[in-house]
Write a protein that holds these residues in place. Structure first.
Motif, PDB file in Angstrom:
ATOM      1  N   LEU A  65     -12.284 -29.304 -52.466  1.00  0.00           N
ATOM      2  CA  LEU A  65     -10.926 -28.776 -52.417  1.00  0.00           C
ATOM      3  C   LEU A  65     -10.530 -28.409 -50.997  1.00  0.00           C
ATOM      4  O   LEU A  65      -9.406 -28.692 -50.553  1.00  0.00           O
ATOM      5  CB  LEU A  65     -10.814 -27.554 -53.335  1.00  0.00           C
ATOM      6  CG  LEU A  65      -9.452 -26.854 -53.370  1.00  0.00           C
ATOM      7  CD1 LEU A  65      -8.398 -27.794 -53.926  1.00  0.00           C
ATOM      8  CD2 LEU A  65      -9.523 -25.578 -54.206  1.00  0.00           C
ATOM      9  N   THR A  66     -11.439 -27.787 -50.260  1.00  0.00           N
ATOM     10  CA  THR A  66     -11.167 -27.427 -48.866  1.00  0.00           C
ATOM     11  C   THR A  66     -10.964 -28.666 -48.006  1.00  0.00           C
ATOM     12  O   THR A  66     -10.032 -28.735 -47.193  1.00  0.00           O
ATOM     13  CB  THR A  66     -12.327 -26.590 -48.300  1.00  0.00           C
ATOM     14  OG1 THR A  66     -12.495 -25.418 -49.097  1.00  0.00           O
ATOM     15  CG2 THR A  66     -12.067 -26.196 -46.859  1.00  0.00           C
ATOM     16  N   ASP A 214     -12.431 -21.349 -43.816  1.00  0.00           N
ATOM     17  CA  ASP A 214     -12.191 -20.389 -44.896  1.00  0.00           C
ATOM     18  C   ASP A 214     -10.700 -20.153 -45.133  1.00  0.00           C
ATOM     19  O   ASP A 214     -10.284 -19.843 -46.254  1.00  0.00           O
ATOM     20  CB  ASP A 214     -12.875 -19.060 -44.571  1.00  0.00           C
ATOM     21  CG  ASP A 214     -14.388 -19.184 -44.587  1.00  0.00           C
ATOM     22  OD1 ASP A 214     -14.893 -20.105 -45.253  1.00  0.00           O
ATOM     23  OD2 ASP A 214     -15.067 -18.367 -43.916  1.00  0.00           O
ATOM     24  N   ARG A 217      -7.921 -22.458 -47.663  1.00  0.00           N
ATOM     25  CA  ARG A 217      -7.514 -22.243 -49.051  1.00  0.00           C
ATOM     26  C   ARG A 217      -6.122 -21.635 -49.181  1.00  0.00           C
ATOM     27  O   ARG A 217      -5.544 -21.634 -50.279  1.00  0.00           O
ATOM     28  CB  ARG A 217      -8.537 -21.357 -49.755  1.00  0.00           C
ATOM     29  CG  ARG A 217      -8.655 -19.951 -49.211  1.00  0.00           C
ATOM     30  CD  ARG A 217      -9.659 -19.145 -50.043  1.00  0.00           C
ATOM     31  NE  ARG A 217      -9.791 -17.775 -49.586  1.00  0.00           N
ATOM     32  CZ  ARG A 217     -10.649 -17.365 -48.682  1.00  0.00           C
ATOM     33  NH1 ARG A 217     -11.480 -18.255 -48.120  1.00  0.00           N
ATOM     34  NH2 ARG A 217     -10.721 -16.096 -48.319  1.00  0.00           N
ATOM     35  N   TYR A 218      -5.577 -21.104 -48.083  1.00  0.00           N
ATOM     36  CA  TYR A 218      -4.234 -20.527 -48.113  1.00  0.00           C
ATOM     37  C   TYR A 218      -3.148 -21.543 -47.779  1.00  0.00           C
ATOM     38  O   TYR A 218      -1.962 -21.208 -47.832  1.00  0.00           O
ATOM     39  CB  TYR A 218      -4.144 -19.348 -47.135  1.00  0.00           C
ATOM     40  CG  TYR A 218      -5.098 -18.232 -47.445  1.00  0.00           C
ATOM     41  CD1 TYR A 218      -4.915 -17.413 -48.556  1.00  0.00           C
ATOM     42  CD2 TYR A 218      -6.203 -17.995 -46.631  1.00  0.00           C
ATOM     43  CE1 TYR A 218      -5.807 -16.390 -48.855  1.00  0.00           C
ATOM     44  CE2 TYR A 218      -7.100 -16.968 -46.915  1.00  0.00           C
ATOM     45  CZ  TYR A 218      -6.897 -16.170 -48.025  1.00  0.00           C
ATOM     46  OH  TYR A 218      -7.774 -15.158 -48.303  1.00  0.00           O
ATOM     47  N   THR A 222      -3.541 -27.058 -50.265  1.00  0.00           N
ATOM     48  CA  THR A 222      -4.743 -26.645 -50.990  1.00  0.00           C
ATOM     49  C   THR A 222      -4.387 -25.870 -52.245  1.00  0.00           C
ATOM     50  O   THR A 222      -4.969 -26.082 -53.325  1.00  0.00           O
ATOM     51  CB  THR A 222      -5.630 -25.779 -50.082  1.00  0.00           C
ATOM     52  OG1 THR A 222      -5.854 -26.458 -48.846  1.00  0.00           O
ATOM     53  CG2 THR A 222      -6.970 -25.500 -50.743  1.00  0.00           C
ATOM     54  N   ARG A 223      -3.429 -24.961 -52.148  1.00  0.00           N
ATOM     55  CA  ARG A 223      -3.033 -24.160 -53.308  1.00  0.00           C
ATOM     56  C   ARG A 223      -2.384 -25.022 -54.383  1.00  0.00           C
ATOM     57  O   ARG A 223      -2.590 -24.804 -55.583  1.00  0.00           O
ATOM     58  CB  ARG A 223      -2.090 -23.048 -52.867  1.00  0.00           C
ATOM     59  CG  ARG A 223      -2.780 -21.964 -52.034  1.00  0.00           C
ATOM     60  CD  ARG A 223      -1.796 -20.890 -51.605  1.00  0.00           C
ATOM     61  NE  ARG A 223      -1.137 -20.249 -52.744  1.00  0.00           N
ATOM     62  CZ  ARG A 223      -1.672 -19.295 -53.489  1.00  0.00           C
ATOM     63  NH1 ARG A 223      -2.911 -18.874 -53.240  1.00  0.00           N
ATOM     64  NH2 ARG A 223      -0.993 -18.757 -54.490  1.00  0.00           N
ATOM     65  N   GLY A 226      -5.198 -27.101 -56.051  1.00  0.00           N
ATOM     66  CA  GLY A 226      -6.090 -26.299 -56.887  1.00  0.00           C
ATOM     67  C   GLY A 226      -5.383 -25.421 -57.896  1.00  0.00           C
ATOM     68  O   GLY A 226      -6.004 -24.502 -58.450  1.00  0.00           O
TER      69      GLY A 226
END
Length: 510
Positions: A65-66, A214, A217-218, A222-223, A226
């Motif tokens: 996902l990242t 890290d 994910r924001y 990505t959001r 996911g």
């Protein structure tokens, strides 16, 4: 219907222009060569993106996902902003469409379609599509979501470069404001400010890269990728993902509407008084510089690279904690002025007939044009060297060697450009921001000339820095002397070549 007509008219215009400049045989040969090179490059890139999407889709609950989110963001927002920063202006002549009942949104989509047809952008679109296909193969249940995401990312890729290009164009119309803004950004992107942003911690490049990973994910991509299958959380993430494209479309439609109603008409500034010069060379140079500074497209082409030159070393430091990037910045800055070397008579347009009527030789015309562009390049290179030395705290030897490389590339490109300007001349707009695509052979000469000149200088620089770093300044001075010798020795043959092709240049500018 209106959108299709606009796109068809733009395509037909580009086709007719290439035929007029190259003849049918030359056009077909150049198109075949471009198609083969583009196909090979795009096939490799798309295959890599397809494999990356499949691999990331197999592990969407973990690192996949990242990886997918970061790649989607880089291919959409990242490339869109980079293309906007290094673009060459608007592709459609909106001012000529004021008499037709075409809506601003239709004009915007026509502009985006024209941008999507550019080879480099089209290759990126193919890679972005392949990435989504790879994700769909690995996770078939996400196909409806991936269809929406593909449309979102395509709008972002095309809209970001258009909006940023228009923003830079608006800034370029006000040269003083642009220079002040560049200066403020230069001070804001200094190593001291970057160190202050880091706080008390001092991270190595790998640690910094992990921390940035890290934060992936924001990102909206990505959001959205996911997001859960349903519920308010999924709706909220969908709104987050659509916010950026909708903002770009609204800004783009406003720009087109403002242009479409003639509220943003740009008139070429004129000299308010007479001026003198000491020699014909200086007079031609003064005229050329005056045109560059007083036309919107000339200002845009001068101002836009400045922002990239300021931001490139800052991005390198923030991502990888690598401050030393002087040679790369100098090479990028030098390549930004190539278009002025490769189309010396572009801003003269039909007025080139008056220029040819002057009692001066072709050698004088070339010397004057070169004097203007090279003086501008020298000023730009000197300011860049001072910026890298005082603000970025680069070493003096690297700044001197980089300045020599900068001037060498300009001299070598000017040597090529004096012949290219006589073979494939084209008129540039003096009252608008519409960019004129160069003929395909000019693109090829630019591409291979860039690789040959910048590549050889970069390779020899690496060898000197690896085996004899104390000789980096003599190496730079030697490269500059070699470039100056080639420039001087080819001036007379280039003048004779221009003399023989004056009629061709004149006819091409009408």
């Amino acid at each position: 219907m209106a959108l299709r007509a606009l796109v068809a008219a733009h395509a037909q215009s580009a086709w007719n222009r290439s035929t007029r400049q190259l003849t049918r045989g030359g056009r077909n040969l150049a198109l075949a060569f471009i198609a083969v090179c583009w196909g090979v490059g795009t096939l490799g890139f798309s295959t890599a993106m397809l494999a990356l999407g499949w691999a990331a889709g197999r592990d969407l609950d973990g690192r996949g996902l990242t990886l997918a989110g970061a790649t989607l963001f880089a291919l959409s927002w990242g490339l869109g902003l980079m293309f906007g920063l290094t673009g060459s202006g608007r592709l459609l002549e909106v001012g000529q469409l004021k008499a037709y009942p075409v809506r601003p949104l239709t004009l915007l989509f026509a502009e985006l379609a024209a941008r999507a047809a550019e080879p480099l952008t089209l290759g990126c679109i193919m890679g972005l599509t392949a990435l989504h296909v790879g994700l769909a193969v690995a996770q078939p249940g996400l196909i409806p979501r991936l269809v929406v995401m593909l449309a979102v990312h395509l709008v972002v890729l095309l809209g970001a470069q258009f909006v940023l290009g228009e923003l830079l164009a608006a800034i370029a119309r006000r040269a003083r404001i642009a220079l002040v803004l560049v200066g403020a950004l230069a001070m804001g992107f200094s190593p001291r400010v970057a160190a202050w942003l880091d706080g008390p911690r001092r991270e190595h490049g790998f640690e910094r890269l992990l921390r940035l990973t890290d934060s992936v994910r924001y990102l909206p991509s990505t959001r959205l990728l996911g997001a859960p299958a349903g519920g308010w959380d999924a709706l909220g993430r969908l709104c987050e993902g659509l916010a950026g494209p909708l903002m770009l479309l609204l800004i783009g439609a406003w720009v087109m509407g403002r242009e479409h109603t003639a509220h943003a008409a740009v008139a070429t500034e004129r000299e308010k008084g007479l001026w003198t010069f000491d020699s014909p060379d200086a007079g031609i140079a003064r005229l050329h510089l005056s045109t560059l500074f007083r036309t919107p497209l000339g200002r845009y082409s001068l101002v836009a690279p400045l922002f990239a030159m300021v931001m490139v070393p800052w991005v390198m430091q923030m991502l990888f904690h690598q401050q030393r990037a002087s040679l790369a910045v100098f090479i990028y800055a030098a390549l930004g002025t190539v278009q002025f070397h490769f189309n010396l008579f572009g801003f003269d347009g039909p007025a080139v007939a008056e220029l040819f009527r002057l009692p001066v030789s072709s050698a004088t015309l070339l010397r004057g044009k070169h004097l203007a562009v090279l003086s501008l390049a020298l000023l730009e290179g000197a300011v860049l060297a001072v910026f890298l030395r005082l603000v970025r705290e680069e070493s003096s030897s690297e700044c001197i060697a980089g300045l020599c490389v900068f001037l060498t590339i300009n001299l070598m490109m000017a040597t090529l450009g004096r012949f290219v300007s006589a073979v494939w001349p084209r008129t540039l707009s003096r009252s608008g921001l519409r960019g004129t695509a160069p003929p395909l052979p000019v693109v090829l000469v630019n591409l291979f000339g860039t690789f040959a000149i910048a590549g050889s200088l970069g390779l020899t620089h690496w060898l000197v820095m690896h085996y004899a770093p104390a000789y980096v300044v003599p190496w730079g001075v030697g490269a500059l002397l070699l470039g100056a010798a080639v420039f001087a020795l080819t001036l007379k043959p280039a003048a004779a070549f221009l003399e023989a092709r004056r009629e061709h240049v004149l006819l091409s500018m009408k």
